[in-house]
Design a protein around this motif. Structure first.
Motif, mmCIF file in Angstrom:
data_model
loop_
_atom_site.group_PDB
_atom_site.id
_atom_site.type_symbol
_atom_site.label_atom_id
_atom_site.label_comp_id
_atom_site.label_asym_id
_atom_site.label_seq_id
_atom_site.Cartn_x
_atom_site.Cartn_y
_atom_site.Cartn_z
ATOM 1 N N LEU A 73 -13.914 5.776 -5.935
ATOM 2 C CA LEU A 73 -14.025 6.739 -4.834
ATOM 3 C C LEU A 73 -12.861 7.725 -4.800
ATOM 4 C CD1 LEU A 73 -15.158 4.312 -1.993
ATOM 5 C CD2 LEU A 73 -16.521 6.132 -3.040
ATOM 6 N N GLY A 74 -11.856 7.475 -5.652
ATOM 7 C CA GLY A 74 -10.686 8.351 -5.665
ATOM 8 C C GLY A 74 -9.618 7.968 -4.660
ATOM 9 N N TRP A 75 -9.789 6.809 -4.011
ATOM 10 C CA TRP A 75 -8.801 6.361 -3.030
ATOM 11 C C TRP A 75 -7.576 5.760 -3.710
ATOM 12 C CZ3 TRP A 75 -11.128 3.794 1.925
ATOM 13 C CH2 TRP A 75 -12.137 4.614 2.454
ATOM 14 N N LEU A 76 -7.756 5.266 -4.925
ATOM 15 C CA LEU A 76 -6.674 4.631 -5.683
ATOM 16 C C LEU A 76 -6.464 5.347 -7.004
ATOM 17 C CD1 LEU A 76 -7.280 0.764 -5.580
ATOM 18 C CD2 LEU A 76 -5.600 2.064 -4.314
ATOM 19 N N GLU A 77 -5.227 5.280 -7.464
ATOM 20 C CA GLU A 77 -4.865 5.694 -8.817
ATOM 21 C C GLU A 77 -4.351 4.441 -9.497
ATOM 22 O OE1 GLU A 77 -1.819 8.494 -7.797
ATOM 23 O OE2 GLU A 77 -3.260 10.060 -7.316
ATOM 24 N N SER A 78 -4.572 4.330 -10.797
ATOM 25 C CA SER A 78 -4.071 3.148 -11.501
ATOM 26 C C SER A 78 -3.538 3.557 -12.860
ATOM 27 C CB SER A 78 -5.158 2.087 -11.655
ATOM 28 O OG SER A 78 -6.121 2.487 -12.609
ATOM 29 N N LEU A 125 -2.560 -2.594 0.947
ATOM 30 C CA LEU A 125 -2.105 -1.387 0.254
ATOM 31 C C LEU A 125 -1.359 -0.450 1.195
ATOM 32 C CD1 LEU A 125 -5.302 -0.743 -1.874
ATOM 33 C CD2 LEU A 125 -3.032 -1.316 -2.789
ATOM 34 N N LEU A 126 -1.779 -0.400 2.446
ATOM 35 C CA LEU A 126 -1.148 0.504 3.409
ATOM 36 C C LEU A 126 0.199 0.010 3.920
ATOM 37 C CD1 LEU A 126 -4.250 1.721 5.430
ATOM 38 C CD2 LEU A 126 -2.664 3.149 4.102
ATOM 39 N N GLU A 127 0.551 -1.243 3.639
ATOM 40 C CA GLU A 127 1.877 -1.729 4.054
ATOM 41 C C GLU A 127 2.972 -0.871 3.435
ATOM 42 O OE1 GLU A 127 2.462 -5.909 3.412
ATOM 43 O OE2 GLU A 127 0.618 -6.410 4.465
ATOM 44 N N HIS A 128 2.769 -0.449 2.196
ATOM 45 C CA HIS A 128 3.688 0.446 1.480
ATOM 46 C C HIS A 128 2.818 1.423 0.695
ATOM 47 C CE1 HIS A 128 6.963 -2.269 2.459
ATOM 48 N NE2 HIS A 128 6.186 -3.271 2.067
ATOM 49 N N PRO A 129 2.294 2.463 1.366
ATOM 50 C CA PRO A 129 1.249 3.289 0.767
ATOM 51 C C PRO A 129 1.640 4.051 -0.495
ATOM 52 C CG PRO A 129 1.938 4.183 2.881
ATOM 53 C CD PRO A 129 2.620 2.865 2.726
ATOM 54 N N THR A 130 2.911 4.273 -0.740
ATOM 55 C CA THR A 130 3.302 5.014 -1.944
ATOM 56 C C THR A 130 3.781 4.093 -3.065
ATOM 57 O OG1 THR A 130 5.545 5.347 -1.103
ATOM 58 C CG2 THR A 130 3.919 7.074 -0.629
ATOM 59 N N HIS A 135 -8.201 6.106 8.132
ATOM 60 C CA HIS A 135 -9.362 6.523 8.924
ATOM 61 C C HIS A 135 -10.440 5.431 8.911
ATOM 62 C CE1 HIS A 135 -12.191 9.253 10.800
ATOM 63 N NE2 HIS A 135 -13.068 8.976 9.847
ATOM 64 N N ALA A 136 -10.724 4.893 7.732
ATOM 65 C CA ALA A 136 -11.758 3.857 7.606
ATOM 66 C C ALA A 136 -11.395 2.620 8.414
ATOM 67 C CB ALA A 136 -11.964 3.493 6.139
ATOM 68 N N LEU A 137 -10.131 2.203 8.361
ATOM 69 C CA LEU A 137 -9.708 1.026 9.123
ATOM 70 C C LEU A 137 -9.765 1.290 10.621
ATOM 71 C CD1 LEU A 137 -6.747 -0.307 6.964
ATOM 72 C CD2 LEU A 137 -8.969 -1.401 7.324
ATOM 73 N N ALA A 138 -9.407 2.488 11.025
ATOM 74 C CA ALA A 138 -9.438 2.821 12.452
ATOM 75 C C ALA A 138 -10.862 2.805 12.985
ATOM 76 C CB ALA A 138 -8.804 4.192 12.685
ATOM 77 N N ASN A 139 -11.828 3.114 12.121
ATOM 78 C CA ASN A 139 -13.223 3.186 12.551
ATOM 79 C C ASN A 139 -14.035 1.937 12.221
ATOM 80 O OD1 ASN A 139 -13.181 5.797 13.710
ATOM 81 N ND2 ASN A 139 -13.051 6.637 11.656
ATOM 82 N N GLU A 142 -5.013 8.478 3.483
ATOM 83 C CA GLU A 142 -5.599 9.036 4.708
ATOM 84 C C GLU A 142 -6.992 8.470 4.940
ATOM 85 O OE1 GLU A 142 -5.920 10.868 8.188
ATOM 86 O OE2 GLU A 142 -4.111 10.810 6.977
ATOM 87 N N GLN A 143 -7.792 8.386 3.886
ATOM 88 C CA GLN A 143 -9.140 7.819 3.998
ATOM 89 C C GLN A 143 -9.077 6.357 4.445
ATOM 90 O OE1 GLN A 143 -11.992 9.288 3.798
ATOM 91 N NE2 GLN A 143 -11.807 11.057 2.484
#
Length: 114
Positions: free
Chosen positions: A54-59, A20-25, A89-93, A85-86
């Protein structure tokens, strides 16, 4: 591993987030997310449901007549601004399950850095 958000950062969850983060928008329908993550639909769709909860995605469902399109309607997903952003952060940690192996952080072949 369970994060404070309540999301388990399994390897499949990490793969979905990276895809999903490859093209986040950009909106992606389920099969595109599966392909980006390299995982089957039965693995990806429960993860998408948790991320959306969790509110990380919209569909949204596409506006198409399945009879005219010759296929079922597609559900499109994209990271919410806060979700992107979440996810970063989650992947970095996130700790890889291999992190406990001796030499993990010293062995570039295993993903570590010298």
């Amino acid at each position: 591993m369970v994060k404070p958000s309540g999301l388990r950062m399994t390897m499949p969850t990490q793969a979905v987030l990276r895809g999903l983060l490859e093209h986040p928008t950009r909106e992606m329908y389920g099969l595109q997310v599966c392909e980006a993550a390299g995982l089957p639909s039965g693995t990806v769709h429960p993860i998408l449901a948790r991320l959306e909860g969790l509110g990380w995605l919209e569909s949204r469902w596409e506006e198409v007549n399945p009879a005219e399109a010759g296929r079922p309607r597609r559900r499109y997903y994209r990271l919410s601004p806060d979700g992107a952003e979440q996810a970063r952060h989650a992947l970095a940690n996130a700790r890889s399950p291999l992190a406990g192996l001796a030499g993990w952080t010293d062995n570039p072949a295993l993903g570590g850095a010298r």
